[in-house]
Write a protein that holds these residues in place. Structure first.
Motif, PDB file in Angstrom:
ATOM      1  N   UNK A 132       0.844  -1.197   0.000  1.00  0.00           N
ATOM      2  CA  UNK A 132       0.000   0.000   0.000  1.00  0.00           C
ATOM      3  C   UNK A 132       0.876   1.244   0.000  1.00  0.00           C
ATOM      4  N   UNK A 133       0.682   2.114  -0.991  1.00  0.00           N
ATOM      5  CA  UNK A 133       1.510   3.315  -1.073  1.00  0.00           C
ATOM      6  C   UNK A 133       1.097   4.370  -0.055  1.00  0.00           C
ATOM      7  N   UNK A 134      -0.221   4.533   0.163  1.00  0.00           N
ATOM      8  CA  UNK A 134      -0.674   5.507   1.159  1.00  0.00           C
ATOM      9  C   UNK A 134      -2.133   5.238   1.507  1.00  0.00           C
ATOM     10  N   UNK A 135      -2.652   5.991   2.467  1.00  0.00           N
ATOM     11  CA  UNK A 135      -3.929   5.642   3.086  1.00  0.00           C
ATOM     12  C   UNK A 135      -5.160   6.120   2.332  1.00  0.00           C
ATOM     13  N   UNK A 136      -5.028   6.943   1.318  1.00  0.00           N
ATOM     14  CA  UNK A 136      -6.201   7.468   0.635  1.00  0.00           C
ATOM     15  C   UNK A 136      -7.082   6.337   0.105  1.00  0.00           C
ATOM     16  N   UNK A 157      -0.433   4.515   9.873  1.00  0.00           N
ATOM     17  CA  UNK A 157      -1.435   3.835  10.697  1.00  0.00           C
ATOM     18  C   UNK A 157      -2.845   4.002  10.146  1.00  0.00           C
ATOM     19  N   UNK A 158      -3.046   4.940   9.237  1.00  0.00           N
ATOM     20  CA  UNK A 158      -4.370   5.164   8.648  1.00  0.00           C
ATOM     21  C   UNK A 158      -4.691   4.160   7.544  1.00  0.00           C
ATOM     22  N   UNK A 159      -3.746   3.329   7.163  1.00  0.00           N
ATOM     23  CA  UNK A 159      -3.973   2.312   6.129  1.00  0.00           C
ATOM     24  C   UNK A 159      -4.799   1.169   6.708  1.00  0.00           C
ATOM     25  N   UNK A 160      -5.931   0.834   6.110  1.00  0.00           N
ATOM     26  CA  UNK A 160      -6.744  -0.270   6.621  1.00  0.00           C
ATOM     27  C   UNK A 160      -5.981  -1.594   6.601  1.00  0.00           C
ATOM     28  N   UNK A 169       4.747  -2.489   9.143  1.00  0.00           N
ATOM     29  CA  UNK A 169       5.229  -1.132   8.874  1.00  0.00           C
ATOM     30  C   UNK A 169       6.623  -1.237   8.258  1.00  0.00           C
ATOM     31  N   UNK A 170       6.737  -0.900   6.980  1.00  0.00           N
ATOM     32  CA  UNK A 170       8.023  -1.039   6.298  1.00  0.00           C
ATOM     33  C   UNK A 170       8.875   0.205   6.516  1.00  0.00           C
ATOM     34  N   UNK A 171      10.143  -0.025   6.695  1.00  0.00           N
ATOM     35  CA  UNK A 171      11.093   1.055   6.939  1.00  0.00           C
ATOM     36  C   UNK A 171      11.594   1.612   5.612  1.00  0.00           C
ATOM     37  N   UNK A 172      12.177   2.796   5.689  1.00  0.00           N
ATOM     38  CA  UNK A 172      12.783   3.376   4.494  1.00  0.00           C
ATOM     39  C   UNK A 172      13.980   2.543   4.069  1.00  0.00           C
ATOM     40  N   UNK A 216       1.948  12.019   4.720  1.00  0.00           N
ATOM     41  CA  UNK A 216       3.125  11.861   5.573  1.00  0.00           C
ATOM     42  C   UNK A 216       3.665  10.433   5.538  1.00  0.00           C
ATOM     43  N   UNK A 217       2.788   9.475   5.284  1.00  0.00           N
ATOM     44  CA  UNK A 217       3.201   8.074   5.309  1.00  0.00           C
ATOM     45  C   UNK A 217       3.320   7.434   3.944  1.00  0.00           C
ATOM     46  N   UNK A 218       3.539   8.241   2.906  1.00  0.00           N
ATOM     47  CA  UNK A 218       3.591   7.691   1.549  1.00  0.00           C
ATOM     48  C   UNK A 218       4.846   6.843   1.351  1.00  0.00           C
TER      49      UNK A 218
END
Length: 294
Positions: A31-35, A59-62, A67-70, A91-93
């Protein structure tokens, strides 16, 4: 059995249908981001397949459970996946750089799934960041990938992006050729990192022509000005296209051939948000070579 992952599965039923056709086993969701258009399909996929690993960095991703690190690398089947944090649109993209891990593949096919950070001919809105954040994501992260890396973005906005770009850089012949091509090719994904440096104004903020047009030489400020004009639909005089034109295609929810919300598996041509299957050569290699790019 082939191992597969889904990327931003906005239409999970299409993913499941294609998996059923190919017999691939879905193990992961990237998942790239929460949208909503990028993450809401996670819910149905996890409900159908409860043991899926759902990757992301917000954390907004269903259904997020990893949680993957950079700059973290993991595998999906024989594919090597590296996660890059690219905060700005959100912020979490995260963007996912995928390489064929099969050493027998001499061409070493490469692709990056950029969500709403890098778009073909443009970039995402700065919803939760600033110009310097997008500059860092485009130049210091994605821009350092090999130039032949294929770019699979999250929306088919190419026509409107290039129409805007043509008002900023009207003498760029490579841009004008790509614009003409996009008018007759409704599915424009993928491009490459190298191509984006030739016609995407957000990757050309240090070019004299772009700086002259924006009356600024600071790359962060040029980036900010360009995004502001794009957001506001500035009416710049251009013989090449109108900024009032509707976005070409919108979210890629079309057919599996060229849809970001299909399934990346086997011979599927030009799709992103589906199942990433087996060897990159199978769908980024042979099938992609047959597709004319400008």
């Amino acid at each position: 059995m082939s191992i597969a992952a889904a990327v931003d599965p906005a239409e999970p039923q299409k993913v499941m249908s294609y998996l059923a056709q190919t017999g691939a086993k879905l193990t992961s969701v990237l998942t790239t981001h929460h949208h909503h258009k990028h993450s809401y399909g996670n819910i149905e996929l996890v409900h159908t397949k409860p043991n899926l690993a759902v990757y992301g960095a917000d954390a907004r991703i269903p259904e997020l459970n990893y949680v993957c690190k950079h700059n973290e690398e993991f595998t999906v089947g024989t594919l090597k996946v590296r996660s890059f944090h690219t905060p700005c649109h959100t912020k979490g993209h995260v963007c996912y750089y995928v390489r064929d891990g099969n050493e027998m593949n001499e061409e070493l096919e490469k692709a990056v799934f950029t969500g709403d950070t890098l778009l073909i001919g443009g970039c995402g809105k700065f919803k939760e960041g600033e110009a310097k954040d997008m500059y860092n994501a485009l130049y210091n992260v994605l821009g350092r990938l090999p130039k032949d890396t294929k770019v699979y973005c999250g929306h088919e906005y190419t026509l409107s992006n290039l129409q805007f770009a043509s008002t900023i850089d009207p003498n760029n012949q490579i841009l004008l050729k790509k614009l003409a091509w996009s008018r007759v090719n409704p599915c424009t994904v993928p491009s490459t990192i190298g191509e984006e440096f030739e016609y995407n104004p957000f990757l050309r903020v240090s070019e004299p022509s772009i700086q002259h047009f924006t009356s600024n030489t600071d790359p962060y400020e040029v980036m900010r000005i360009l995004r502001s004009w794009a957001d506001n639909g500035s009416q710049l005089n251009s013989p090449n296209g109108s900024l009032n034109s509707p976005i070409n295609g919108g979210q890629l929810n079309g057919s599996l051939n060229g849809s970001l919300n299909g399934t990346l598996n086997g011979t599927l041509n030009g799709t992103m948000n589906g199942a990433v299957n087996g060897h990159l050569e199978s769908y980024f290699g042979t099938s992609m070579k047959k597709r004319k790019q400008v």
